[in-house]
Design a protein around this motif. Structure first.
Motif, short mmCIF file in Angstrom:
data_model
loop_
_atom_site.label_atom_id
_atom_site.label_comp_id
_atom_site.label_asym_id
_atom_site.label_seq_id
_atom_site.Cartn_x
_atom_site.Cartn_y
_atom_site.Cartn_z
N GLU A 78 -12.33 5.21 -3.84
CA GLU A 78 -10.99 5.05 -3.27
C GLU A 78 -10.51 3.62 -3.43
O GLU A 78 -9.34 3.36 -3.73
CB GLU A 78 -10.99 5.48 -1.80
CG GLU A 78 -9.70 5.23 -1.06
CD GLU A 78 -8.51 6.02 -1.63
OE1 GLU A 78 -8.71 6.90 -2.49
OE2 GLU A 78 -7.37 5.73 -1.22
N THR A 87 -11.38 9.56 -13.15
CA THR A 87 -11.93 10.87 -12.78
C THR A 87 -13.20 11.17 -13.57
O THR A 87 -14.20 11.63 -13.01
CB THR A 87 -10.89 11.97 -13.06
OG1 THR A 87 -9.71 11.71 -12.30
CG2 THR A 87 -11.44 13.34 -12.67
N LEU A 97 -6.18 10.01 -9.17
CA LEU A 97 -7.08 9.26 -10.04
C LEU A 97 -6.69 9.48 -11.50
O LEU A 97 -6.31 10.59 -11.88
CB LEU A 97 -8.54 9.70 -9.83
CG LEU A 97 -9.27 9.09 -8.65
CD1 LEU A 97 -8.72 9.62 -7.33
CD2 LEU A 97 -10.77 9.37 -8.72
N ARG A 105 -9.33 3.26 -6.90
CA ARG A 105 -8.06 3.94 -7.11
C ARG A 105 -6.90 3.11 -6.56
O ARG A 105 -5.88 2.91 -7.21
CB ARG A 105 -8.07 5.31 -6.43
CG ARG A 105 -6.91 6.22 -6.85
CD ARG A 105 -6.77 7.41 -5.91
NE ARG A 105 -6.46 7.00 -4.55
CZ ARG A 105 -5.25 6.57 -4.14
NH1 ARG A 105 -4.26 6.51 -5.01
NH2 ARG A 105 -5.06 6.21 -2.89
#
Lengths: 235, 235
Positions: free
Chosen positions: B224, A137, A132, B227
């Motif tokens: 996710e 993040t 990330l 990402r």
DNA sequence: CACGGTAGGTGTACGCCGTACACCTGTCAA
DNA sequence: TTGACAGGTGTACGGCGTACACCTACCGTG
């Protein structure tokens, strides 16, 4: 005489013994009956004796938080970031259920204790290692927020506060103190990214409103996706 | 004499005036300096006078919570469930920022006050009207949890507690009291669904662990996805 | 071996808290 | 006129956190 003998036999006080007793008392009798007087009684000691080992009740609470945060399982490696984070958050949750007073205590105090910062630092490290970006993040830490420990907005303020003393003042946008940045490199990295990427907006380093909406929309979008797919309960 | 004249001129106390003054005091001086004594002084009255209008300090806090929850914008209609919920949650957030003491106060007390239940009830209603199943709605309420108000697990316990008095005891799995179910039909609907759909497991009505993991995975999966798509911060 | 410093437990006391309880007073219905 | 009652007052109690002075047992140094 007998009293003196008993005195000698008594295991001596120590910060550690006090913290353990305090956690046990809060677990068993509820945080509201954790008073310096009750705690002292539990330890067979006069209330003021405690003050030779902890500065005051707030510092006692900070110490208790460090104790329970220390109970959270360390990060496991060798799997994807997602299962690793998942396992750890679930471990944190188990800790919070063993110590029901802890989540309120953590939320109501600043989070500047080293144990808490270390926990967050390693969490950030795992996200970064998982690929990330610093930005993502950062927002993810806010999004996971209350699931991670119950913290909400004040991560960087808390980090800045670490090592300082005195009353909590509204923090001017300032870099993290270097000793904090060294000990918690991942926290520092995220803080740095947050503070220079918001360009024109002076200072601030972290747009609360954006963080909140980011997390909210992450949830709402996920929910809508489930609804579209006609989600039904598993089992 | 002058004192008597002043006495007569003074606007009389009332529960409402007390609650407003208490909220103002907590906003301005912090919740930690909201004591019955300070509050009474603010109102130019002797501390015990307050007790003619509120039973005790806990009830005062409940009243304050009702006041601030009442400030949250009502649900708007005529748009999708998602923007409606979004708008309302953001309005709740604004309220929580106006009254920084409120989120801790709400979390640390049971949530059985009518205003809070009404707020949750209308939220549930909007989700159901948006086409979510009772199950999904239930889990979503847990998932939104802290963003909605800061509550965590105890929704149904709180609802069962409503109207009862005495200390908060561990609640046996029991149906909601009928007067609660009537006033807050959406809460009741979700509670009913939760309590009969978990089949074999006796009682319980709400699997905390499942709820927690549901919300956690909703977030982790969403993250996710971001990402994978190489998410970068919006301008 | 004497001794002074120091770490750590003690005792007393202060000011704050929530609130029980008895009291006073002004208002209003009968 | 009276008497009940709503609502403000005063006093007091037990619990809280903790400042401060004290006592005591130990330990390193001379």
């Amino acid at each position: 005489m007998a009293e003196q003998a008993e005195k000698l036999r008594r295991t001596p006080l120590s910060r550690d013994r006090i913290l353990r007793a305090a956690v046990a008392l809060a677990d068993g009798a509820g945080i509201e009956s954790l008073s310096m007087r009750n705690l002292a009684q539990e330890l067979d000691v006069v209330p003021m004796a405690l003050y030779k080992h902890v500065a005051n009740k707030d510092e006692l609470l900070d110490g208790m938080i460090d104790v329970v945060v220390g109970e959270i399982d360390p990060l496991t490696s060798g799997e994807g970031w997602q299962p690793a984070i998942r396992r750890r958050v679930l471990s944190a949750r188990q800790m919070l259920r063993r110590h029901p007073w802890a989540s309120l205590a953590i939320e109501s105090r600043n989070m500047a204790t080293p144990a808490v910062l270390g926990y967050l630092d390693s969490m950030i490290g795992a996200l970064r290692a998982g690929g990330l970006s610093t930005d993502l993040t950062h927002h993810v830490m806010h999004a996971l927020g209350s699931r991670i420990l119950g913290f909400s907005q004040e991560l960087f303020d808390a980090a800045r506060q670490a090592g300082r003393s005195g009353p909590i003042a509204p923090q001017p946008p300032a870099p993290l103190p270097p000793e904090v940045a060294l000990r918690f490199p991942h926290v520092a990295e995220i803080a740095a990214a947050a503070s220079h990427d918001d360009g024109s907006v002076v200072g601030q380093g972290c747009d609360d409103q954006f963080e909140f909406e980011f997390a909210l929309d992450l949830l709402l979008d996920g929910i809508e996706r489930l609804r579209e797919q006609g989600w039904t309960a598993p089992r």
